[in-house]
Motif scaffolding. Structure first.
Motif, PDB file in Angstrom:
ATOM      1  N   ILE A  73       0.846  -1.191   0.000  1.00 32.92           N
ATOM      2  CA  ILE A  73       0.000   0.000   0.000  1.00 32.92           C
ATOM      3  C   ILE A  73       0.883   1.242   0.000  1.00 32.92           C
ATOM      4  O   ILE A  73       2.114   1.145   0.025  1.00 32.92           O
ATOM      5  CB  ILE A  73      -0.953   0.020   1.215  1.00 32.92           C
ATOM      6  CG1 ILE A  73      -0.160   0.196   2.526  1.00 32.92           C
ATOM      7  CG2 ILE A  73      -1.790  -1.256   1.269  1.00 32.92           C
ATOM      8  CD1 ILE A  73      -1.036   0.431   3.741  1.00 32.92           C
ATOM      9  N   VAL A  74       0.260   2.410  -0.013  1.00 33.28           N
ATOM     10  CA  VAL A  74       0.996   3.670   0.146  1.00 33.28           C
ATOM     11  C   VAL A  74       1.091   3.944   1.637  1.00 33.28           C
ATOM     12  O   VAL A  74       0.078   4.078   2.326  1.00 33.28           O
ATOM     13  CB  VAL A  74       0.276   4.826  -0.575  1.00 33.28           C
ATOM     14  CG1 VAL A  74       0.945   6.159  -0.230  1.00 33.28           C
ATOM     15  CG2 VAL A  74       0.293   4.592  -2.076  1.00 33.28           C
ATOM     16  N   ARG A  75       2.307   4.015   2.156  1.00 27.94           N
ATOM     17  CA  ARG A  75       2.524   4.095   3.600  1.00 27.94           C
ATOM     18  C   ARG A  75       2.560   5.557   4.064  1.00 27.94           C
ATOM     19  O   ARG A  75       3.596   6.082   4.436  1.00 27.94           O
ATOM     20  CB  ARG A  75       3.802   3.355   3.965  1.00 27.94           C
ATOM     21  CG  ARG A  75       3.713   1.852   3.715  1.00 27.94           C
ATOM     22  CD  ARG A  75       5.042   1.169   3.866  1.00 27.94           C
ATOM     23  NE  ARG A  75       5.973   1.597   2.814  1.00 27.94           N
ATOM     24  CZ  ARG A  75       7.273   1.280   2.798  1.00 27.94           C
ATOM     25  NH1 ARG A  75       7.789   0.556   3.767  1.00 27.94           N
ATOM     26  NH2 ARG A  75       8.045   1.700   1.815  1.00 27.94           N
ATOM     27  N   GLY A  93       1.123   7.789   6.924  1.00 27.30           N
ATOM     28  CA  GLY A  93       0.537   7.596   8.243  1.00 27.30           C
ATOM     29  C   GLY A  93      -0.753   8.348   8.458  1.00 27.30           C
ATOM     30  O   GLY A  93      -1.723   7.804   9.015  1.00 27.30           O
ATOM     31  N   ALA A  94      -0.792   9.610   8.028  1.00 26.54           N
ATOM     32  CA  ALA A  94      -1.998  10.423   8.239  1.00 26.54           C
ATOM     33  C   ALA A  94      -3.178   9.858   7.463  1.00 26.54           C
ATOM     34  O   ALA A  94      -4.323   9.828   7.964  1.00 26.54           O
ATOM     35  CB  ALA A  94      -1.730  11.866   7.840  1.00 26.54           C
ATOM     36  N   LYS A  95      -2.932   9.378   6.248  1.00 29.40           N
ATOM     37  CA  LYS A  95      -4.023   8.837   5.446  1.00 29.40           C
ATOM     38  C   LYS A  95      -4.459   7.465   5.957  1.00 29.40           C
ATOM     39  O   LYS A  95      -5.651   7.134   5.917  1.00 29.40           O
ATOM     40  CB  LYS A  95      -3.618   8.784   3.972  1.00 29.40           C
ATOM     41  CG  LYS A  95      -3.465  10.176   3.360  1.00 29.40           C
ATOM     42  CD  LYS A  95      -3.256  10.140   1.871  1.00 29.40           C
ATOM     43  CE  LYS A  95      -3.211  11.558   1.302  1.00 29.40           C
ATOM     44  NZ  LYS A  95      -3.153  11.599  -0.166  1.00 29.40           N
ATOM     45  N   ILE A  96      -3.516   6.672   6.433  1.00 26.91           N
ATOM     46  CA  ILE A  96      -3.887   5.393   7.034  1.00 26.91           C
ATOM     47  C   ILE A  96      -4.760   5.634   8.265  1.00 26.91           C
ATOM     48  O   ILE A  96      -5.782   4.969   8.470  1.00 26.91           O
ATOM     49  CB  ILE A  96      -2.630   4.585   7.399  1.00 26.91           C
ATOM     50  CG1 ILE A  96      -1.931   4.095   6.120  1.00 26.91           C
ATOM     51  CG2 ILE A  96      -2.989   3.396   8.294  1.00 26.91           C
ATOM     52  CD1 ILE A  96      -0.588   3.440   6.358  1.00 26.91           C
ATOM     53  N   ARG A  97      -4.387   6.606   9.082  1.00 30.24           N
ATOM     54  CA  ARG A  97      -5.175   6.915  10.270  1.00 30.24           C
ATOM     55  C   ARG A  97      -6.549   7.447   9.891  1.00 30.24           C
ATOM     56  O   ARG A  97      -7.532   7.237  10.620  1.00 30.24           O
ATOM     57  CB  ARG A  97      -4.432   7.924  11.133  1.00 30.24           C
ATOM     58  CG  ARG A  97      -5.044   8.143  12.505  1.00 30.24           C
ATOM     59  CD  ARG A  97      -5.016   6.874  13.348  1.00 30.24           C
ATOM     60  NE  ARG A  97      -3.681   6.565  13.848  1.00 30.24           N
ATOM     61  CZ  ARG A  97      -3.374   5.450  14.513  1.00 30.24           C
ATOM     62  NH1 ARG A  97      -4.308   4.529  14.721  1.00 30.24           N
ATOM     63  NH2 ARG A  97      -2.144   5.242  14.929  1.00 30.24           N
ATOM     64  N   SER A  98      -6.657   8.121   8.730  1.00 31.85           N
ATOM     65  CA  SER A  98      -7.958   8.636   8.311  1.00 31.85           C
ATOM     66  C   SER A  98      -8.961   7.513   8.087  1.00 31.85           C
ATOM     67  O   SER A  98     -10.168   7.710   8.258  1.00 31.85           O
ATOM     68  CB  SER A  98      -7.825   9.473   7.025  1.00 31.85           C
ATOM     69  OG  SER A  98      -7.672   8.655   5.866  1.00 31.85           O
TER      70      SER A  98
END
Length: 237
Positions: A98-100, A102-107
């Motif tokens: 995936i694209v790592r 952090g802010a988008k994963i937390r979203s």
């Protein structure tokens, strides 16, 4: 501000006729509220996530990686994503599939919680979006900006279109058309501008029976793109 029929005619001339224009509009046809209400909440979270990750990245890159996104986020099941452990977050941050970011994963976690709240309030997130009136689209944008994560600006509109909700998106060409029609004096920058756009769309929708997505696209196709992204307003007389 011209009648919508005149704007449609202008766009049709630029796109090879009314039939060709209608064919182009059919590629982004909206769902009915009844159809939209049947969308599983995991697919709504998936669409939110896809649009969030598109921002700043090539859509092809995200699409190519999407099977890994589905696996990493457990099929975007809202409960699983809402209660993501720190350990799972760390695993995702190490996942090269995936694209790592952090802010988008937390979203994804924050938006899953938002969807669970909507389920409590409305029976399902899909029902909430299906029932929201198109005549107050800017109000829905405000809800997404305040209660969701990373869904401001164009990302919100593209997410809504992705689930079949009629939506206008402030692309340079669409803004150029609105300036040409005297709806705006400049690209929209606040609630007052958005209210003016909503009022214009409501009027054109009443005239034509077309939804926000179709009107938005017709407007964009009625102008010639230029290097500035918009044109000066038409002179009177």
């Amino acid at each position: 501000m011209r009648p919508f029929a005149d704007i449609f005619e202008l766009a049709a001339r630029r796109k090879g006729g009314a039939a060709a224009l209608n064919q182009a509009l059919a590629t982004t046809a909206s769902r009915t509220p009844a159809e939209m209400a049947q969308i599983p909440d995991d697919r709504i979270l998936a669409e939110m996530t896809r649009r969030i990750f598109y921002a700043g990245f090539s859509s092809k890159v995200i699409d190519d990686k999407w099977p890994a996104f589905e696996k990493g986020f457990q099929g975007f099941e809202p409960h699983a994503c809402a209660f993501m452990t720190d350990e799972h977050f760390d695993v995702l941050m190490q996942d090269r599939g995936i694209v790592r970011n952090g802010a988008k994963i937390r979203s994804v976690q924050l938006n899953a919680k938002f969807l669970l709240d909507l389920k409590v309030e409305h029976g399902s997130a899909a029902r909430f979006f299906a029932d929201w009136p198109d005549s107050d689209y800017v109000g829905l944008l405000d809800v997404l900006k305040k209660r969701a994560s990373h869904l401001g600006g164009d990302a919100a509109g593209r997410f809504l279109r992705g689930i079949g909700k009629p939506a206008f998106i402030a692309t340079p060409d669409m803004v150029a058309a609105l300036i040409s029609e005297g709806v705006l004096a400049k690209p929209p920058s606040g609630k007052k501008d958005l209210a003016a756009v909503q009022a214009a769309f409501n009027r054109w929708s009443g005239e034509s029976g077309r939804d926000l997505t179709a009107i938005s696209r017709v407007l964009a196709m009625s102008v010639d793109s230029d290097s500035h992204g918009y044109r000066e307003p038409r002179k009177k007389g």
